[in-house]
Design a protein around this motif. Structure first.
Motif, PDB file in Angstrom:
ATOM      1  N   ALA A  31      -4.655  -2.042  -0.150  1.00 35.51           N
ATOM      2  CA  ALA A  31      -5.295  -0.899  -0.430  1.00 35.51           C
ATOM      3  C   ALA A  31      -6.632  -0.892   0.189  1.00 35.51           C
ATOM      4  O   ALA A  31      -7.423  -1.900  -0.207  1.00 35.51           O
ATOM      5  N   LYS A  81       1.536   3.527  -9.402  1.00 38.18           N
ATOM      6  CA  LYS A  81       0.457   2.524  -9.407  1.00 38.18           C
ATOM      7  C   LYS A  81      -0.225   2.496 -10.676  1.00 38.18           C
ATOM      8  O   LYS A  81      -0.819   3.502 -11.128  1.00 38.18           O
ATOM      9  N   GLY A 138      -5.293  -3.919  -8.071  1.00 39.96           N
ATOM     10  CA  GLY A 138      -5.980  -5.167  -8.587  1.00 39.96           C
ATOM     11  C   GLY A 138      -7.255  -4.856  -9.296  1.00 39.96           C
ATOM     12  O   GLY A 138      -7.724  -5.786 -10.378  1.00 39.96           O
ATOM     13  N   VAL A 144      -0.689   7.562  -8.575  1.00 38.41           N
ATOM     14  CA  VAL A 144      -1.605   6.543  -8.999  1.00 38.41           C
ATOM     15  C   VAL A 144      -2.433   6.974 -10.184  1.00 38.41           C
ATOM     16  O   VAL A 144      -2.723   8.062 -10.320  1.00 38.41           O
ATOM     17  N   TYR A 156     -12.751   7.134   0.416  1.00 38.24           N
ATOM     18  CA  TYR A 156     -12.518   8.502   0.245  1.00 38.24           C
ATOM     19  C   TYR A 156     -13.305   8.957  -0.881  1.00 38.24           C
ATOM     20  O   TYR A 156     -13.444  10.370  -0.948  1.00 38.24           O
ATOM     21  N   ASP A 206      -0.706  -3.268  -5.317  1.00 38.98           N
ATOM     22  CA  ASP A 206      -1.365  -2.427  -4.275  1.00 38.98           C
ATOM     23  C   ASP A 206      -2.808  -2.681  -4.566  1.00 38.98           C
ATOM     24  O   ASP A 206      -3.634  -2.100  -5.234  1.00 38.98           O
ATOM     25  N   MET A 207      -3.200  -3.857  -3.921  1.00 34.97           N
ATOM     26  CA  MET A 207      -4.483  -4.568  -4.041  1.00 34.97           C
ATOM     27  C   MET A 207      -5.458  -4.542  -3.278  1.00 34.97           C
ATOM     28  O   MET A 207      -5.268  -4.560  -1.928  1.00 34.97           O
ATOM     29  N   GLY A 208      -6.680  -4.213  -3.258  1.00 33.75           N
ATOM     30  CA  GLY A 208      -7.675  -4.043  -2.670  1.00 33.75           C
ATOM     31  C   GLY A 208      -8.698  -4.945  -2.668  1.00 33.75           C
ATOM     32  O   GLY A 208      -8.714  -6.026  -1.969  1.00 33.75           O
ATOM     33  N   ARG A 209      -9.702  -4.746  -3.669  1.00 35.01           N
ATOM     34  CA  ARG A 209     -11.093  -5.666  -3.722  1.00 35.01           C
ATOM     35  C   ARG A 209     -10.772  -7.000  -4.070  1.00 35.01           C
ATOM     36  O   ARG A 209     -11.526  -7.772  -3.269  1.00 35.01           O
ATOM     37  N   ASP A 226      -8.123   2.277   0.665  1.00 34.25           N
ATOM     38  CA  ASP A 226      -8.519   3.660   0.533  1.00 34.25           C
ATOM     39  C   ASP A 226      -9.942   4.043  -0.095  1.00 34.25           C
ATOM     40  O   ASP A 226     -10.203   5.386  -0.354  1.00 34.25           O
ATOM     41  N   HIS A 227     -10.527   3.389  -0.732  1.00 35.53           N
ATOM     42  CA  HIS A 227     -11.670   3.546  -1.672  1.00 35.53           C
ATOM     43  C   HIS A 227     -12.701   4.476  -1.125  1.00 35.53           C
ATOM     44  O   HIS A 227     -13.438   4.926  -1.855  1.00 35.53           O
ATOM     45  N   TYR A 266      -2.784  -0.115 -13.842  1.00 35.93           N
ATOM     46  CA  TYR A 266      -3.487  -1.481 -14.041  1.00 35.93           C
ATOM     47  C   TYR A 266      -2.559  -2.405 -14.897  1.00 35.93           C
ATOM     48  O   TYR A 266      -1.793  -1.869 -15.658  1.00 35.93           O
ATOM     49  N   MET A 278      -2.065   1.005   2.602  1.00 39.08           N
ATOM     50  CA  MET A 278      -2.622   2.391   1.805  1.00 39.08           C
ATOM     51  C   MET A 278      -3.921   2.675   2.295  1.00 39.08           C
ATOM     52  O   MET A 278      -4.899   2.133   1.998  1.00 39.08           O
ATOM     53  N   ARG A 333      -3.169   8.296   1.607  1.00 40.59           N
ATOM     54  CA  ARG A 333      -3.749   9.089   0.417  1.00 40.59           C
ATOM     55  C   ARG A 333      -4.021  10.516   0.943  1.00 40.59           C
ATOM     56  O   ARG A 333      -4.376  10.680   1.878  1.00 40.59           O
TER      57      ARG A 333
HETATM   58  C1  5RP Z   1      -8.632   4.177  -5.233  1.00 36.99           C
HETATM   59  C2  5RP Z   1      -7.264   3.403  -5.322  1.00 36.99           C
HETATM   60  C3  5RP Z   1      -7.245   2.013  -4.738  1.00 36.99           C
HETATM   61  O1  5RP Z   1      -6.453   2.034  -3.726  1.00 36.99           O
HETATM   62  C4  5RP Z   1      -6.846   1.084  -5.923  1.00 36.99           C
HETATM   63  O2  5RP Z   1      -7.845   1.130  -7.052  1.00 36.99           O
HETATM   64  C5  5RP Z   1      -6.618  -0.211  -5.556  1.00 36.99           C
HETATM   65  O3  5RP Z   1      -7.537  -0.859  -5.134  1.00 36.99           O
HETATM   66  P1  5RP Z   1      -8.346  -2.129  -6.042  1.00 36.99           P
HETATM   67  O4  5RP Z   1      -7.355  -3.224  -6.289  1.00 36.99           O
HETATM   68  O5  5RP Z   1      -9.670  -2.587  -5.424  1.00 36.99           O
HETATM   69  O6  5RP Z   1      -8.433  -1.595  -7.542  1.00 36.99           O
HETATM   70  O7  5RP Z   1      -6.262   4.028  -5.793  1.00 36.99           O
HETATM   71  O8  5RP Z   1      -8.617   5.028  -5.793  1.00 36.99           O
END
Ligand code: 5RP
Length: 294
Positions: free
Chosen positions: A55, A203, A226, A173, A60, A251-254, A57-58, A205, A86, A107
């Motif tokens: 991920a 998606k 994440g 999400v 936006y 669906d991991m970003g940070r 897409d942050h 948490y 993503m 997104r």
């Molecule tokens: C932003 C999102 C991100 O894609 C989502 O939060 C995943 O990223 P992270 O792992 O950094 O939380 O949906 O709205």
């Protein structure tokens, strides 16, 4: 003129052998159309039944957050290790090589920023544009319990209807409403609503307590975000526990792109997700790859 000489009649019709029909490998997806199942098979690995979505897409609503200042420099080298990208259409067109061939979860919502009310979104991408970009999935937030809950549900249902017309699945999400507790009860409610309105995967948490009630109460695959950056071993442990309790991937970003070694981290996350590698072992793998300069 067609060459009709030497045509042979068919002989082997397998009389008595029933047609081989396999149930589709993803939960809740058995009755979907061929194009939808084909796209889901690109998003989820048919062997493991799971996925590592990267991920990024942050921007936006967050702008150039840490690790995403230059997607071409920081995220592009990670893309070969992801199962799915993503991102927004802006990131896709400017910073993703079309020849890479990775499926994209696009997104499709926007309309707010970190300075305003997060749930105030609308559908920001036309179906025709999603098709033009060859999206494998459409994504938007549902904000259960938030100020704009109703509009956000409407957004996702509109995407589902539009995507279904063309065989493109929708990822809902679960954005967290301001006053809602982040627990299994809340995410159980949000993911179930998403699935009932027709989302093809959801998606959410990971939560420490009773996460399996979230995954089992949701009739379609659940992938976990994440969340904010935590130490690598903790992030790998979260991924492991999520998968072990029924998630179909991350669906991991940070926790990937803000890691000390993003390339090592995405590979370690992949081992947890697809091989159910224990987190301690995956952390060793991360450290080895990092030491090798990954
Ligand atoms: C932003 C999102 C991100 O894609 C989502 O939060 C995943 O990223 P992270 O792992 O950094 O939380 O949906 O709205």
């Amino acid at each position: 003129m067609a060459d009709l000489d030497g045509l042979k009649d068919g002989k082997d019709y397998g009389i008595g052998t029933p047609v081989q029909e396999q149930p589709f490998f993803l939960k809740g997806s058995n009755h979907l159309d061929w194009g939808m199942q084909n796209r889901l098979s690109r998003l989820f690995n048919p062997k493991s039944g799971r996925t590592v979505m990267l991920a990024f897409d942050h921007g936006y609503f967050q702008g150039p957050t840490t690790g995403l200042e230059r997607i071409d420099l920081t995220i592009a080298p990670l893309m070969p290790y992801a199962d799915v990208l993503m991102c927004t259409r802006g990131a896709l067109r400017t910073s993703v090589d079309p020849a890479l061939g990775k499926p994209v979860a696009l997104r499709c919502s926007a309309g707010q920023s970190i300075l305003t009310e997060l749930s105030n979104e609308y559908i920001s991408v036309e179906m025709e544009e999603a098709l033009r970009l060859n999206a494998s999935a459409l994504a938007a937030q549902i904000y259960i319990g938030a100020e704009h809950e109703h509009q956000s549900i409407k957004n996702v249902t509109k995407l589902i209807d539009a995507g279904t017309r063309y065989g493109i699945p929708t990822l809902a999400v679960t954005g967290v409403g301001k006053d809602m507790a982040r627990d299994a009860r809340y995410f159980g409610l949000a993911t179930r609503i998403a699935a009932e309105i027709g989302a093809h995967f959801v998606k959410t948490y990971f939560v420490e307590k009773a996460f399996e009630t979230v995954t089992h109460g949701c009739p379609v695959p659940v992938v976990i975000a994440g969340g904010k950056k935590i130490p690598e071993l903790d992030a790998l442990t979260m991924a492991y526990r999520g998968i072990d309790q029924g998630a179909a991937g991350v669906d991991m970003g940070r926790n990937i792109f803000q890691s000390d070694s993003p390339k090592a981290m995405i590979q370690a996350v992949g081992a947890v997700v697809h091989e159910l590698m224990r987190p301690e072992r995956a952390f060793e793998m991360y450290q080895d790859l990092k030491a090798q300069g990954a």
